[in-house]
Design a protein around this motif. Structure first.
Motif, short mmCIF file in Angstrom:
data_model
loop_
_atom_site.label_atom_id
_atom_site.label_comp_id
_atom_site.label_asym_id
_atom_site.label_seq_id
_atom_site.Cartn_x
_atom_site.Cartn_y
_atom_site.Cartn_z
N TRP A 232 -12.41 1.08 -3.52
CA TRP A 232 -12.11 -0.35 -3.48
C TRP A 232 -12.43 -0.91 -2.09
N CYS B 278 -9.19 4.10 -12.09
CA CYS B 278 -10.02 2.91 -11.82
C CYS B 278 -11.12 3.26 -10.82
N VAL C 152 -11.97 -5.22 -12.43
CA VAL C 152 -13.32 -4.89 -12.91
C VAL C 152 -13.32 -3.61 -13.74
N ARG D 219 -9.47 5.65 -5.89
CA ARG D 219 -9.52 4.23 -6.27
C ARG D 219 -9.48 3.37 -5.01
N PRO E 295 -5.89 -3.70 -10.64
CA PRO E 295 -5.67 -4.93 -9.87
C PRO E 295 -6.98 -5.55 -9.38
N ALA E 296 -8.04 -4.73 -9.25
CA ALA E 296 -9.32 -5.28 -8.80
C ALA E 296 -10.00 -6.06 -9.93
#
Lengths: 228, 228
Positions: free
Chosen positions: B103, A68, A52, B99, A49-50
């Motif tokens: 984030w 991620c 990158v 994650r 969802p980020a």
């Protein structure tokens, strides 16, 4: 154990490069998907969802694991595939490797990547116009300051975190190699750092990075040379 | 095993708060040194050349271990003092907790901390003049966008990373609690997030954070209330 592994990455992204180097050192095979992340492809947003890179996907016995964020991927690889170890075994070694890796991702990336890489690469990808000479100069100054620190470390250490190759070296090599592609590394002023980089460059894990080519952006002439 | 533990930190620093929360959850006693890091005290630079808190120092059997950079400290605590686990046991749980934590440190910190915290707190500490309303507005917009994402996660999860309290929650609570101190959290629009935060706030690990006071900056009236 049969794992089908895919890395979603972008060739000149320092975060992605760290994961490629670690996968290479651990001799873990993977297939690649190049992500043009700035175009925000929806299938990639579904993975992260980020939005990158890098994202690592591992499928094993029908179960899919999506990892991620760089440090999460590298900690996962270290836990799951401990050989060869890239964090060391002692708390002090592990702390030092992680300190350096996070320092590169936090500080070096903001001060050097955020200027040189942003001006020379991201602006081109995003169509943001000509690079700002002021920002590039600030980036080169920050770079020189940080290289001095690394040079000092390497005057008394074989590898950045100490006696063993670690994720600290992978982080450094990933960030520096992109700056080197752009031709902005003043190697001659940093002999210990140059020797360290040559040692790393000649490892098999580094080969795929040296073959990367960014369309429209020729690498510095020495970029892929092992003896420069 | 007798470890003498010291945390060098700053009360309203989100990175420092994550470590205080983790130490609290693991019931690890520590003494505190408050670092006025923007004044660059030389004794602190000797511990962490990057000059930022938090730094954890552990002395055991005459051996000193210095751990710098948030993620390095938290991974160290998890390895050294695994109970209660703050990353989960399964690779998928661990990946999700990491994650979220990264984030927050990377994205949330840059977009929300870098504006709201910078304008309201750092500028005051550094004597950089009045806050920029434009930057604060940008920070509040980014905040709302990110809170929507967290609200969605918490509509189907007990904790941010899943069924168990994790370093993902510690990272979120650390960053959000500082914004809350400044009075910038629009709680009423995010009921699931509010319920999650009340649950966290009532844990013993949170108490020291609720007692923090920044000289010259009064916290929002509900900041330390457990039922708000």
């Amino acid at each position: 154990m049969s794992v089908v592994r895919t890395l979603h990455h972008y060739p000149l992204d320092p975060a992605s490069r760290q994961v490629r180097l670690a996968l290479g050192e651990k001799r873990l095979p993977f297939s690649e998907v190049i992500v043009r992340y700035w175009e925000q492809p929806p299938e990639f947003a579904a993975l992260n969802p980020a939005g990158v890179p890098p994202v690592l996907v591992e499928v094993e016995d029908g179960k899919t694991l999506v990892v991620c964020e760089t440090r999460a991927i590298l900690e996962h690889l270290e836990e799951r595939y401990p050989e060869p170890p890239l964090l060391g075994r002692e708390p002090a070694e592990r702390a030092e490797a992680r300190r350096l890796a996070q320092w590169f991702d936090r500080k070096f990336d903001a001060e050097v990547g955020g200027s040189l890489l942003h001006e020379k690469l991201e602006k081109r990808l995003l169509g943001l116009g000509a690079p700002s000479l002021t920002n590039m100069r600030a980036g080169r100054e920050a770079l020189r300051h940080h290289l001095l620190y690394l040079e000092k470390l390497l005057q008394t250490r074989d590898w950045l975190a100490g006696r063993r190759l670690s994720l600290g070296d992978m982080a450094a090599a990933a960030h520096l190699s992109v700056i080197d592609y752009l031709g902005d590394l003043p190697w001659r002023d940093f002999p210990a750092l140059t020797a360290w980089y040559m040692k790393l460059k000649s490892r098999p894990c580094f080969r795929p990075l040296l073959a990367d080519r960014q369309p429209g952006l020729t690498p510095a002439s020495h970029y892929a040379e092992l003896d420069f």
